[in-house]
Motif scaffolding. Structure first.
Motif, mmCIF file in Angstrom:
data_model
loop_
_atom_site.group_PDB
_atom_site.id
_atom_site.type_symbol
_atom_site.label_atom_id
_atom_site.label_comp_id
_atom_site.label_asym_id
_atom_site.label_seq_id
_atom_site.Cartn_x
_atom_site.Cartn_y
_atom_site.Cartn_z
ATOM 1 N N THR A 37 0.850 -1.192 0.000
ATOM 2 C CA THR A 37 0.000 0.000 0.000
ATOM 3 C C THR A 37 0.892 1.251 0.000
ATOM 4 O O THR A 37 2.065 1.187 0.374
ATOM 5 N N VAL A 38 0.317 2.350 -0.390
ATOM 6 C CA VAL A 38 1.053 3.608 -0.454
ATOM 7 C C VAL A 38 1.361 4.104 0.957
ATOM 8 O O VAL A 38 0.482 4.160 1.813
ATOM 9 N N GLU A 39 2.618 4.456 1.195
ATOM 10 C CA GLU A 39 3.026 5.025 2.479
ATOM 11 C C GLU A 39 3.226 6.536 2.353
ATOM 12 O O GLU A 39 2.789 7.304 3.201
ATOM 13 N N ARG A 40 3.919 6.927 1.308
ATOM 14 C CA ARG A 40 4.098 8.342 0.993
ATOM 15 C C ARG A 40 4.128 8.459 -0.522
ATOM 16 O O ARG A 40 4.748 7.640 -1.197
ATOM 17 N N LEU A 41 3.460 9.481 -1.058
ATOM 18 C CA LEU A 41 3.254 9.566 -2.500
ATOM 19 C C LEU A 41 3.922 10.801 -3.102
ATOM 20 O O LEU A 41 3.883 11.889 -2.530
ATOM 21 N N SER A 109 14.073 11.323 -3.124
ATOM 22 C CA SER A 109 14.555 12.508 -2.406
ATOM 23 C C SER A 109 13.543 13.018 -1.392
ATOM 24 O O SER A 109 13.909 13.739 -0.454
ATOM 25 N N VAL A 110 12.258 12.661 -1.569
ATOM 26 C CA VAL A 110 11.217 13.081 -0.620
ATOM 27 C C VAL A 110 10.678 11.888 0.160
ATOM 28 O O VAL A 110 9.617 11.960 0.771
ATOM 29 N N ASP A 111 11.436 10.763 0.114
ATOM 30 C CA ASP A 111 11.083 9.539 0.853
ATOM 31 C C ASP A 111 9.714 8.986 0.458
ATOM 32 O O ASP A 111 8.982 8.463 1.300
ATOM 33 N N ALA A 112 9.372 9.110 -0.816
ATOM 34 C CA ALA A 112 8.085 8.581 -1.290
ATOM 35 C C ALA A 112 8.220 7.099 -1.605
ATOM 36 O O ALA A 112 9.220 6.663 -2.182
ATOM 37 N N SER A 113 7.210 6.349 -1.235
ATOM 38 C CA SER A 113 7.203 4.913 -1.536
ATOM 39 C C SER A 113 6.620 4.636 -2.917
ATOM 40 O O SER A 113 6.901 3.610 -3.530
ATOM 41 N N HIS A 114 5.805 5.580 -3.426
ATOM 42 C CA HIS A 114 5.136 5.386 -4.708
ATOM 43 C C HIS A 114 5.103 6.693 -5.497
ATOM 44 O O HIS A 114 5.142 7.782 -4.912
ATOM 45 N N ASP A 155 5.695 1.535 -7.871
ATOM 46 C CA ASP A 155 6.391 1.252 -6.624
ATOM 47 C C ASP A 155 7.837 1.700 -6.810
ATOM 48 O O ASP A 155 8.519 1.257 -7.743
ATOM 49 N N VAL A 156 8.305 2.581 -5.944
ATOM 50 C CA VAL A 156 9.638 3.162 -6.107
ATOM 51 C C VAL A 156 10.729 2.123 -5.903
ATOM 52 O O VAL A 156 11.707 2.071 -6.665
ATOM 53 N N ASN A 157 10.604 1.266 -4.887
ATOM 54 C CA ASN A 157 11.638 0.263 -4.629
ATOM 55 C C ASN A 157 11.720 -0.767 -5.751
ATOM 56 O O ASN A 157 12.812 -1.167 -6.167
ATOM 57 N N ALA A 193 -8.590 3.162 -3.218
ATOM 58 C CA ALA A 193 -9.009 2.489 -1.988
ATOM 59 C C ALA A 193 -9.681 1.155 -2.303
ATOM 60 O O ALA A 193 -9.419 0.137 -1.641
ATOM 61 N N GLU A 194 -10.544 1.138 -3.308
ATOM 62 C CA GLU A 194 -11.229 -0.098 -3.693
ATOM 63 C C GLU A 194 -10.240 -1.159 -4.180
ATOM 64 O O GLU A 194 -10.456 -2.354 -3.960
ATOM 65 N N ASP A 195 -9.158 -0.724 -4.815
ATOM 66 C CA ASP A 195 -8.141 -1.652 -5.294
ATOM 67 C C ASP A 195 -7.129 -2.010 -4.210
ATOM 68 O O ASP A 195 -6.109 -2.646 -4.486
ATOM 69 N N ARG A 196 -7.396 -1.595 -2.988
ATOM 70 C CA ARG A 196 -6.594 -1.939 -1.804
ATOM 71 C C ARG A 196 -5.143 -1.477 -1.926
ATOM 72 O O ARG A 196 -4.212 -2.170 -1.497
ATOM 73 N N LEU A 197 -4.981 -0.292 -2.466
ATOM 74 C CA LEU A 197 -3.652 0.296 -2.561
ATOM 75 C C LEU A 197 -3.430 1.379 -1.515
ATOM 76 O O LEU A 197 -2.335 1.938 -1.429
ATOM 77 N N LEU A 198 -4.469 1.671 -0.727
ATOM 78 C CA LEU A 198 -4.355 2.624 0.367
ATOM 79 C C LEU A 198 -4.524 1.892 1.691
ATOM 80 O O LEU A 198 -5.300 0.937 1.781
ATOM 81 N N PRO A 199 -3.819 2.329 2.736
ATOM 82 C CA PRO A 199 -3.993 1.720 4.053
ATOM 83 C C PRO A 199 -5.359 2.102 4.624
ATOM 84 O O PRO A 199 -6.058 2.952 4.062
#
Length: 211
Positions: A37-41, A109-114, A155-157, A193-199
Motif C-alpha cells: 500500500t502507499v506510504e508516501r506519494l 529525495s522526498v522519501d516517497a514509496s510510490h 512502486d519506487v523500490n 481504496a477499492e483496489d486496496r492500494l491505500l492503508p
C-alpha cells in the motif's frame, strides 16, 4: 424571504447544477500479485497548460484526501507545450515523450514509496441542442467537454508500475475546471481504496471522526 437568504438559495442551486453537469469515470487494473500500500506519494501531472486549473485542483484534492489515510504527498506539475510545426499541419500535439520518464530519483529525495503519474491523453468537445420553449423561445445549446487521462502508480523500490487507470472527466462550458478536477480526484482516490492500494483510514477513537 430576505435578499441574503435568496442569494444563498440561488448560490446553492447554481453549485448543485454545476455539480450535476460534472462527472468522472475511472477504469483501473492492478497487478494481482502486488500486496503493498502507499506510504508516501509523489504525484506528478503532465497536462496541457489550458487545463492548468483542473490539474492543480485535482492534485490538491488528492493530497488532502490522502491525509485521512496518513499519507503525505508531494506534487509536481509539468505542462505540455504544443509543437508549432505539428500544430500548423495537423492540430496541436502533446509531447508525450517528455512525460513518460518516471521520477524515481525525485520520489526517493522526498522519501516517497510510490509515484502517481497523471498524463493527459485527449480532449474533445461536442454540442447538443434543445428545442425552443414557448412561442418566442430560442433554441438552447450545451457544449460538453471531455478530458481523458492515464493514471499510473509505480512502486519506487521495485521500479515497476503496479496500477494503471483510464480516467475520464466530463463537464460543460459552464462548469469550472476546479469542479471537474475535484470530482475526478474523488473518483481516483475512491478507486485506489477499492483496489486496496491505500492503508485503512486513520480514525480518532476519542472523537469518532477521521483525521
Amino acid at each position: 424571504m430576505s435578499n441574503s437568504l435568496s442569494r444563498c438559495v440561488a448560490l446553492i442551486a447554481a453549485v448543485g447544477l454545476f455539480a450535476a453537469c460534472t462527472s468522472a469515470e475511472v477504469v483501473s487494473k492492478k497487478d494481482p500479485d502486488y500486496a503493498g500500500t502507499v506510504e508516501r506519494l509523489h504525484l506528478q501531472t503532465a497536462i496541457s497548460s489550458d487545463l492548468e486549473g483542473l490539474a492543480q485542483r485535482a492534485s490538491e484534492k488528492i493530497r488532502l484526501s490522502l491525509v485521512s489515510y496518513g499519507i503525505g504527498t508531494t506534487v509536481q506539475h509539468r505542462a505540455y507545450t504544443p509543437d508549432s510545426k505539428e500544430e500548423s499541419e495537423g492540430g496541436p500535439r502533446l509531447e508525450k515523450e517528455k512525460a513518460l520518464v518516471v521520477p524515481y530519483e525525485k520520489a526517493r529525495s522526498v522519501d516517497a514509496s510510490h509515484v502517481l503519474l497523471i498524463e493527459e491523453k485527449s480532449q474533445s468537445e461536442s454540442t447538443t441542442y434543445a428545442p425552443p420553449t414557448g412561442p418566442t423561445g430560442g433554441m438552447a445549446s450545451t457544449t460538453h467537454q471531455s478530458y481523458v487521462f492515464e493514471a499510473s502508480l509505480y512502486d519506487v523500490n521495485l521500479q515497476k508500475r503496479i496500477w494503471r487507470a483510464d480516467v475520464t472527466a466530463k463537464g460543460t462550458k459552464t462548469t469550472s475546471q476546479s469542479m471537474e478536477g475535484e470530482v475526478m480526484a474523488d473518483k481516483m482516490v475512491e478507486r485506489l481504496a477499492e483496489d486496496r492500494l491505500l492503508p485503512p483510514m486513520q480514525n480518532d477513537n476519542v472523537s469518532g471522526t477521521y483525521r
